[in-house]
Design a protein around this motif. Structure first.
Motif, short mmCIF file in Angstrom:
data_model
loop_
_atom_site.label_atom_id
_atom_site.label_comp_id
_atom_site.label_asym_id
_atom_site.label_seq_id
_atom_site.Cartn_x
_atom_site.Cartn_y
_atom_site.Cartn_z
N HIS A 100 -25.00 46.47 -52.69
CA HIS A 100 -25.96 45.37 -52.74
C HIS A 100 -26.87 45.34 -51.50
O HIS A 100 -27.80 44.54 -51.44
CB HIS A 100 -25.22 44.02 -52.83
CG HIS A 100 -24.48 43.85 -54.13
ND1 HIS A 100 -25.07 43.38 -55.27
CD2 HIS A 100 -23.17 44.10 -54.45
CE1 HIS A 100 -24.17 43.32 -56.26
NE2 HIS A 100 -23.02 43.77 -55.78
N ARG A 114 -17.97 32.13 -69.01
CA ARG A 114 -19.24 32.56 -68.43
C ARG A 114 -19.17 34.01 -68.01
O ARG A 114 -18.10 34.54 -67.72
CB ARG A 114 -19.60 31.69 -67.22
CG ARG A 114 -19.75 30.22 -67.53
CD ARG A 114 -20.10 29.44 -66.29
NE ARG A 114 -21.40 29.86 -65.76
CZ ARG A 114 -21.94 29.34 -64.66
NH1 ARG A 114 -21.30 28.40 -63.98
NH2 ARG A 114 -23.13 29.75 -64.24
N GLU A 115 -20.33 34.64 -67.97
CA GLU A 115 -20.42 36.03 -67.51
C GLU A 115 -20.54 36.04 -65.99
O GLU A 115 -21.06 35.11 -65.39
CB GLU A 115 -21.65 36.71 -68.12
CG GLU A 115 -21.55 36.92 -69.62
CD GLU A 115 -20.55 37.99 -70.00
OE1 GLU A 115 -20.20 38.81 -69.13
OE2 GLU A 115 -20.11 38.00 -71.17
N PRO A 116 -20.04 37.09 -65.34
CA PRO A 116 -20.24 37.18 -63.88
C PRO A 116 -21.72 37.20 -63.53
O PRO A 116 -22.51 37.90 -64.16
CB PRO A 116 -19.58 38.52 -63.52
CG PRO A 116 -18.61 38.77 -64.62
CD PRO A 116 -19.22 38.20 -65.85
N GLY A 117 -22.12 36.40 -62.54
CA GLY A 117 -23.52 36.30 -62.16
C GLY A 117 -24.14 34.99 -62.59
O GLY A 117 -25.31 34.74 -62.27
N GLY A 118 -23.43 34.15 -63.33
CA GLY A 118 -23.93 32.83 -63.68
C GLY A 118 -24.38 32.69 -65.12
O GLY A 118 -24.60 31.57 -65.58
#
Length: 207
Positions: free
Chosen positions: A13, A93-97
């Motif tokens: 990242h 929820r999916e990772p990342g929001g």
């Protein structure tokens, strides 16, 4: 995932800068540890809360010897996951929001209407019509009467045999024996002879 793998994942990242990623991980962990040690908590919205929990003194037991020992008061670090973290782990929820995609609903099984009339026809075919049922009942009654008829004739035959035996017994009782008939014939002959001689004597006396 260990600390080195965490640094490698964080470096992706940061444009592959592994040195900066390692410094960021070490700095974050140092801040969290120092803050919790001081009795404060570190709250990361959506991720969780790092905090300190105090435990009072208590009596424990040595697992090897079984002896009761006194456990002194102590403090332990604790982590409470946040709502966002829990939703990602549970799959809401999916990772990342981003919210998780809803699962495709399975179509409800449709019942074919053509199968029901077939069942109805099969059930109606199994039921016999009224005239056929009446004829079957009449035949059953006749067969039962025929089955009862031999019993009646047999009882009649036994009754006739009983009456015939009674008649023969009476006939046997009514017939005199041969000796009795001979004795009676002799008695009658002697009586007749005496009567004849008496008559002849009377006739001689008259003359």
């Amino acid at each position: 995932m260990n600390k080195a793998e965490l640094v490698t994942a964080l470096a992706e990242h940061l444009d592959g800068d592994r040195k900066t990623a390692a410094a960021a991980v070490d700095g974050l962990l140092d801040v969290i540890v120092r803050t919790v040690h001081a009795g404060d908590s570190v709250s990361l919205t959506g991720f969780g809360v790092f905090e300190r929990r105090d435990r009072a003194a208590r009596a424990g037991r040595n697992p090897r010897t079984g002896q009761v020992i006194q456990v002194p008061a102590t403090a332990v670090p604790a982590f409470r996951p946040g709502a966002g973290f829990r939703d990602v782990i549970s799959g809401a929820r999916e990772p990342g929001g981003a919210p998780a995609a809803p699962a495709a609903a399975r179509p409800a099984p449709t019942r074919s209407r053509a199968a029901r009339p077939a069942v109805a026809k099969a059930s109606t075919n199994n039921v016999a019509p009224a005239p056929v049922a009446a004829a079957a009942l009449a035949k059953a009654a006749k067969t039962s009467e025929k089955a009862k008829a031999p019993k009646a004739t047999a009882s009649k035959a036994t009754a006739s045999k009983v009456t015939a035996s009674k008649v023969t017994a009476k006939a046997v009782k009514a017939k005199p024996s041969a000796k009795a008939t001979k004795e009676e014939a002799a008695k009658n002959a002697s009586k007749n002879g005496k009567a004849v001689s008496a008559k002849a004597g009377k006739k001689k006396a008259k003359k």
